[in-house]
Every structure is written in structure tokens, then in C-alpha cells.
Design an enzyme around this catalytic site. Structure first.
Site, PDB file in Angstrom:
ATOM      1  N   THR A 181      12.903  13.209   9.527  1.00  0.00           N
ATOM      2  CA  THR A 181      12.645  11.695   9.014  1.00  0.00           C
ATOM      3  C   THR A 181      13.746  11.138   8.278  1.00  0.00           C
ATOM      4  O   THR A 181      14.635  11.855   7.664  1.00  0.00           O
ATOM      5  CB  THR A 181      11.450  11.734   8.492  1.00  0.00           C
ATOM      6  OG1 THR A 181      11.551  12.056   7.160  1.00  0.00           O
ATOM      7  CG2 THR A 181      10.469  12.293   9.063  1.00  0.00           C
ATOM      8  N   GLU A 326       7.418  11.430  14.114  1.00  0.00           N
ATOM      9  CA  GLU A 326       6.522  12.245  14.368  1.00  0.00           C
ATOM     10  C   GLU A 326       5.848  12.209  15.689  1.00  0.00           C
ATOM     11  O   GLU A 326       4.669  12.953  15.930  1.00  0.00           O
ATOM     12  CB  GLU A 326       5.150  12.187  13.233  1.00  0.00           C
ATOM     13  CG  GLU A 326       5.713  12.397  11.821  1.00  0.00           C
ATOM     14  CD  GLU A 326       6.500  11.362  11.030  1.00  0.00           C
ATOM     15  OE1 GLU A 326       6.716  11.396   9.879  1.00  0.00           O
ATOM     16  OE2 GLU A 326       7.019  10.383  11.670  1.00  0.00           O
ATOM     17  N   LYS A 434      -0.352  -7.458  -2.709  1.00  0.00           N
ATOM     18  CA  LYS A 434      -1.813  -7.602  -3.299  1.00  0.00           C
ATOM     19  C   LYS A 434      -1.491  -8.774  -4.450  1.00  0.00           C
ATOM     20  O   LYS A 434      -0.882  -8.538  -5.495  1.00  0.00           O
ATOM     21  CB  LYS A 434      -2.695  -6.508  -3.558  1.00  0.00           C
ATOM     22  CG  LYS A 434      -4.062  -6.768  -3.840  1.00  0.00           C
ATOM     23  CD  LYS A 434      -4.654  -5.474  -3.734  1.00  0.00           C
ATOM     24  CE  LYS A 434      -6.402  -5.911  -3.726  1.00  0.00           C
ATOM     25  NZ  LYS A 434      -7.112  -4.628  -3.798  1.00  0.00           N
ATOM     26  N   TRP A 439      -4.590  -9.731   0.282  1.00  0.00           N
ATOM     27  CA  TRP A 439      -3.542  -9.055   0.947  1.00  0.00           C
ATOM     28  C   TRP A 439      -2.718 -10.014   1.563  1.00  0.00           C
ATOM     29  O   TRP A 439      -3.030 -10.867   2.135  1.00  0.00           O
ATOM     30  CB  TRP A 439      -3.978  -8.069   1.857  1.00  0.00           C
ATOM     31  CG  TRP A 439      -4.651  -6.822   1.340  1.00  0.00           C
ATOM     32  CD1 TRP A 439      -5.809  -6.468   1.308  1.00  0.00           C
ATOM     33  CD2 TRP A 439      -3.979  -5.738   0.562  1.00  0.00           C
ATOM     34  NE1 TRP A 439      -6.097  -5.188   0.607  1.00  0.00           N
ATOM     35  CE2 TRP A 439      -5.027  -4.657   0.314  1.00  0.00           C
ATOM     36  CE3 TRP A 439      -2.652  -5.460   0.247  1.00  0.00           C
ATOM     37  CZ2 TRP A 439      -4.689  -3.723  -0.784  1.00  0.00           C
ATOM     38  CZ3 TRP A 439      -2.438  -4.364  -0.676  1.00  0.00           C
ATOM     39  CH2 TRP A 439      -3.362  -3.536  -0.990  1.00  0.00           C
TER      40      TRP A 439
END
Length: 539
Positions: A181, A326, A434, A439
Site C-alpha cells: 500500500t 487489497e 463533522k 456529516w
């Protein structure tokens, strides 16, 4: 049913038997070469023989530090089909991470492009367990170096056996590939790919309602071959007999446009920053792109404005996809269902800007504090994924408990799923804002900003706020010769969002920091914004 092993050796044998006259068009520092598959598969066998002579055994890791070209493609197959593990190494990581990755993988041999050899010189004292460095170059001479364990790829292949036998008895569950990654948080983590996973993922790429890769395509993976196996395209393309155009070192938007025109490319794959650059090249030049049946875009959300420009102005179908290291990587693609073709243009564009339907063979769900989310297009939750080409842990089990739980990969991506099953990435869990208990999606604001005709790219982050907890700040890069004010940007956003979504500040920048694979690097951006805001604070 017959118990046959799903491995890469069967792919090579199929290609050399049925597609010997198909070609790989490879751009290297020495120019552009057209090489038939019969030569590519012979060179695959020669490289497998070279690695055996060098003492590479089953399970050993062989690293590649290379661009997209024919030699890298040969390594893609030679290494796994002689029982070893192909470790594609990100060329854009820091020297410290480069040494860490090579040592953590325990690479025995490295295949390195001539122009990338200085990367190895910088870390040579840290990678003492590497036994041999093979330089991939068109030149007759090797780079000057103090290293003694260096050899020429072409010289080694010239002396190798073109009839080297590939391993027939590889267990499909054996590791074929390894990719790390990009390490946006902490050290990079390794993801191992099995022969079985690559085989099944390749089949999925051939489905008409996914990528639809076929023998008749002329495919150009712009996404680097060091990044999630170029989304699996080189594996599937060789197996299917697809003509491959590999764009080589440092391909500019102009080079990509020229390759598309000259070689009549039918499909190409890359991240949004690649396609933003290509759009500019098309606007500034005169290129024939009529051969393209689709552009495949992944890595991060593509703005609606970019999709509209490709499809309306240049008549190039644009296919949005989602995946990660992944997941090998394909998980979803934004294809319209047959009856959705009848929707009006804006409704179709809205659907095509989503990440789309899960591909056959993969299972997904979204979860939040209330459990599994509803397919209503509004409820948000974290995306979970499982399937035969999804990793079940990180290599050597590094920090696996953070992502792999109860048989699912917890992606860290926040999504909603509409009534038709189409997924939309709302944000990364760590990038959601937030504000006052509500949100805000940074991705939605970014996509809206990049729809403005004067905006080249934009990224939105949260900054601490004493009253609201967090507030959004927009970072904007303008196109050449364009001008906008902070108020212009806010007025552009106001009709599209609730008032509390509108960023408190708009900062104009020359460039937004990016990861090694072209995604916005918000960790670095936050530090940059913090410094910019502190400098502009009159107190």
C-alpha cells in the site's frame, strides 16, 4: 469436476499457442518497439531460466522497479510461473520506505529500469540481503555504479534457454504477487495475491458488463504496473490475446494522446489526475480519439464535469470503477442497466459518477452504528468487501486486525447504496467532516468544485472550529489564465448544498499534494493549510 489448478502458467501457454501474432507495443527510453506475443512468451521462458540459474526458488520474492513496458510485462509472468513471487515496487515512495519495502519483502533479486537505478544507489547500504540487481535497458552498457552484483537484463536473456519449462504444478493458492500500500498512515503494508485470485480477477475483467476486455481490444494501462498490478490488465490482456500498448517512462498527456491516435487504442485505464491532464491535452491539440470505446477511471472519485466533458464533447465513454490494493483491485463498475439507458442525460450522468455495481463474484455491504445500511441512496456506512480476489490479511499479518474482521475487508470508505445497488463513495472515514453534529462529504464538494469550468482540481479538508467542532476548507487549483475569487467559488456552491456545507475558506494553490499514485494526499494538505491559515491570521 476435474480438479485443475488456476495458475498463471496456463495463461502463458494459452497465449503462446493461440495468439502468437498479437503484439505488445512498448515505449521505452530507446523508442517504441512492436513485439509479437511469440517473442514475448519466448522471453518469458528465457527470464524464468535466468532466475533459476541465479538460484531463485519457489516462494522467493523478486522485486521490480520499473515503468510500463515489455520487460516489465515479461517479469509479470516469468517470476510467478517459475514458482517465485512478483513484487512490484512503487517507484515514488521515499528512500526510507523503499528500503523498508525491499527488506520487509525479503527480495532476493531486483529488476530495475536504467533511469530508476539511482533509486537503488540511494539505499544500497540498507538492502544488503539483495543478491542480484538486473538492469533493464536498451543500451549496451550498464549505469556506472559501485555495486558489484549488477547484470544486464538483455545479456542474461540472450544466453538463456528459450525452451525453459514453466512450472505446471503450481498450487493455485500459492502467492504469485506482492504489492505494498502507499502508506498514507504508518509504514506501507504488503498485500499478497494468489494465482487463483489473479486468474479469477482476470476472468472478471473480460465480462461485458465490467471492463469487457477482449482479443479485439487495443488496451493501454496508464495506471502504473507497480500499482495493484496495473489493475490486473496485463495479466488478462496477455491471456485473452489483447494488443497491449505500454506507455513507458514518464508518459505526458501529450504522449498519451499521440499513442491513442497512432495505435487506435480502444480502452485505457488510469486515475482521475491522468484524465484531467488528457482533457487539457485534447483541448490544446487536435487528436483523433475516435477509436476509444471507453476510458476506465479509478483510484478516487471522478468529478461529474470531467465525465461530462469526455462523453459530451469528445464522445469517449467514461467508466467509473472502484477498488484498492487489497482487492486486486476491481470491486465495482458504473455501468448503466439496460432500462437506465432511457433516463435523461443528467440522470445518466449522476449514475455514471457513482462507483457502480458490484462485479459478479464479490460481496459487499455497508455498516454503521445501527448495523447494515439500507439500499436507499441516503444512509451512509463503511464499505465491507469479501470475495475470491480479496486479501484476507496483510503480508506477514502486519496490523491485519485493523482491516480484516469476521471474514470481511473493512475498507475505510464511507458509502451509500441506492435502490438499484449502485455504490457511491461518500468519503474516507478519516476525511468525513463533522460540523455541528452533522456529516459533510468532502468528496461531494470536491466534485462540485471541479465541475466549474475555471477549476483544474480541488480538495476539501476539515479544520478545527471552536463552535462547530470542524469546518470545511476548500483548496483550489485554477486552470491556466483563469481567475476566481473566494466569493465566486462560494456563490457557485450555494445552489448545490445546504448552507452549513459551504466551506468557510477557499484557498487558491499552485498544486495540491498527491500520493505516489495520483490521489490527493490530505495528510500533507492539512499541514499546508494549517500553515497558510496561521500566516493569514491577523492575530
Amino acid at each position: 469436476m476435474m480438479q485443475t489448478q488456476l495458475n498463471l502458467t496456463t495463461m502463458v501457454r494459452h497465449a503462446e499457442k493461440y495468439f502468437p501474432d498479437k503484439t505488445v507495443i512498448s515505449r521505452t527510453l530507446g523508442g517504441v518497439q512492436t513485439i509479437p506475443y511469440r517473442k514475448i512468451t519466448e522471453r518469458i521462458r528465457r527470464l524464468a531460466g535466468v532466475l533459476k540459474e541465479l538460484g531463485v526458488k519457489k516462494g522467493d520474492r523478486v522485486g521490480t522497479i520499473a515503468w510500463n513496458h515489455h520487460r516489465h510485462l515479461e517479469a509479470y509472468f516469468a517470476i510467478p510461473t517459475m514458482g517465485a513471487v512478483l513484487h512490484t515496487i512503487n517507484i515514488r515512495v521515499s528512500p526510507d520506505d523503499l528500503a523498508y519495502i525491499i527488506n520487509h519483502a525479503e527480495d532476493k533479486i531486483l529488476l530495475v529500469d536504467e533511469d530508476l537505478f539511482p533509486l537503488i544507489e540511494r539505499v544500497k547500504d540498507q538492502i544488503t540481503d539483495v543478491e542480484k540487481i538486473i538492469v533493464m535497458t536498451d543500451k549496451d552498457v550498464l549505469p556506472e555504479t559501485s555495486l558489484t552484483n549488477v547484470a544486464s537484463y538483455e545479456v542474461l536473456l540472450e544466453g538463456a534457454d528459450p525452451g525453459t519449462e514453466l512450472c505446471e504444478d503450481i498450487d493455485e493458492n500459492d502467492m504469485a504477487g506482492l504489492c505494498y500500500t502507499s502508506g498514507t498512515t504508518g509504514r506501507p503494508k504488503g498485500v499478497a495475491y494468489s494465482h487463483r485470485g489473479i486468474y479469477l480477477h482476470s476472468l472478471a475483467l473480460g465480462l461485458k458488463d465490467t471492463v469487457g476486455l477482449s482479443e479485439g481490444d487495443i488496451a493501454m494501462p496508464v495506471v502504473p504496473m507497480f500499482h495493484v498490478n496495473a489493475w490486473g490488465m496485463p495479466f488478462a490482456a496477455l491471456w485473452f490475446g489483447t494488443t497491449q500498448v505500454l506507455p513507458g517512462p514518464m508518459p505526458t498527456p501529450q504522449i498519451l494522446a499521440e499513442l491513442i491516435e497512432e495505435h487506435k487504442i480502444t480502452m485505457a485505464a488510469g486515475v482521475p489526475t491522468i484524465w484531467l491532464g488528457l482533457l487539457q491535452a485534447l483541448e490544446n491539440g487536435n487528436y483523433d480519439t475516435s477509436s476509444l470505446r471507453c476510458i476506465l477511471c479509478g483510484g478516487s472519485a471522478a468529478p461529474k464535469g470531467m465525465i461530462r466533458a469526455f462523453e459530451s464533447k469528445y464522445k469517449i465513454p467514461f467508466v467509473h470503477a472502484y477498488g484498492m490494493t487489497e482487492t486486486s483491485p476491481i470491486v465495482t463498475l458504473a455501468r448503466l442497466k439496460s432500462y437506465q439507458q432511457e433516463l435523461d442525460e443528467e440522470e445518466r450522468l449522476e449514475l455514471r459518477s457513482r462507483q457502480g455495481m458490484v462485479v459478479p463474484g464479490i460481496e459487499i455491504k455497508g455498516i454503521n452504528e445501527n448495523g447494515e445500511i439500507q439500499y436507499d441512496g441516503e444512509t451512509i456506512g463503511e464499505l465491507l468487501v469479501k470475495g475470491p480476489w480479496i486479501a484476507d490479511s496483510y503480508y506477514k499479518n502486519d496490523r491485519s486486525e485493523d482491516a480484516f474482521r469476521d471474514g470481511w475487508l473493512h475498507t475505510g470508505d464511507v458509502i451509500n447504496i441506492d435502490e438499484e445497488g449502485s455504490v457511491k463513495i461518500v468519503d474516507r472515514t478519516k476525511d468525513m467532516i463533522k460540523s455541528g453534529g452533522e456529516w459533510i462529504s468532502s468528496v461531494d464538494i470536491e466534485n462540485a468544485l471541479m465541475a466549474h469550468e475555471a477549476v483544474y482540481e480541488a480538495s476539501v479538508i476539515a479544520v478545527p472550529d471552536p463552535k462547530w467542532q470542524e469546518r470545511p476548507v476548500a483548496c483550489v487549483v485554477l486552470k491556466e489564465k483563469e481567475t476566481l475569487t473566494e466569493e465566486d467559488v462560494k456563490q457557485f456552491l450555494e445552489p448545490q448544498f445546504a448552507k452549513f456545507w459551504i466551506p468557510d475558506r477557499v484557498l487558491f494553490m499552485e498544486e495540491i499534494p498527491k500520493t505516489s499514485v495520483g490521489k490527493f494526499l490530505k495528510r500533507a494538505l492539512r499541514n499546508q493549510v494549517k500553515e497558510m491559515l496561521s500566516l493569514s491570521d491577523p492575530s
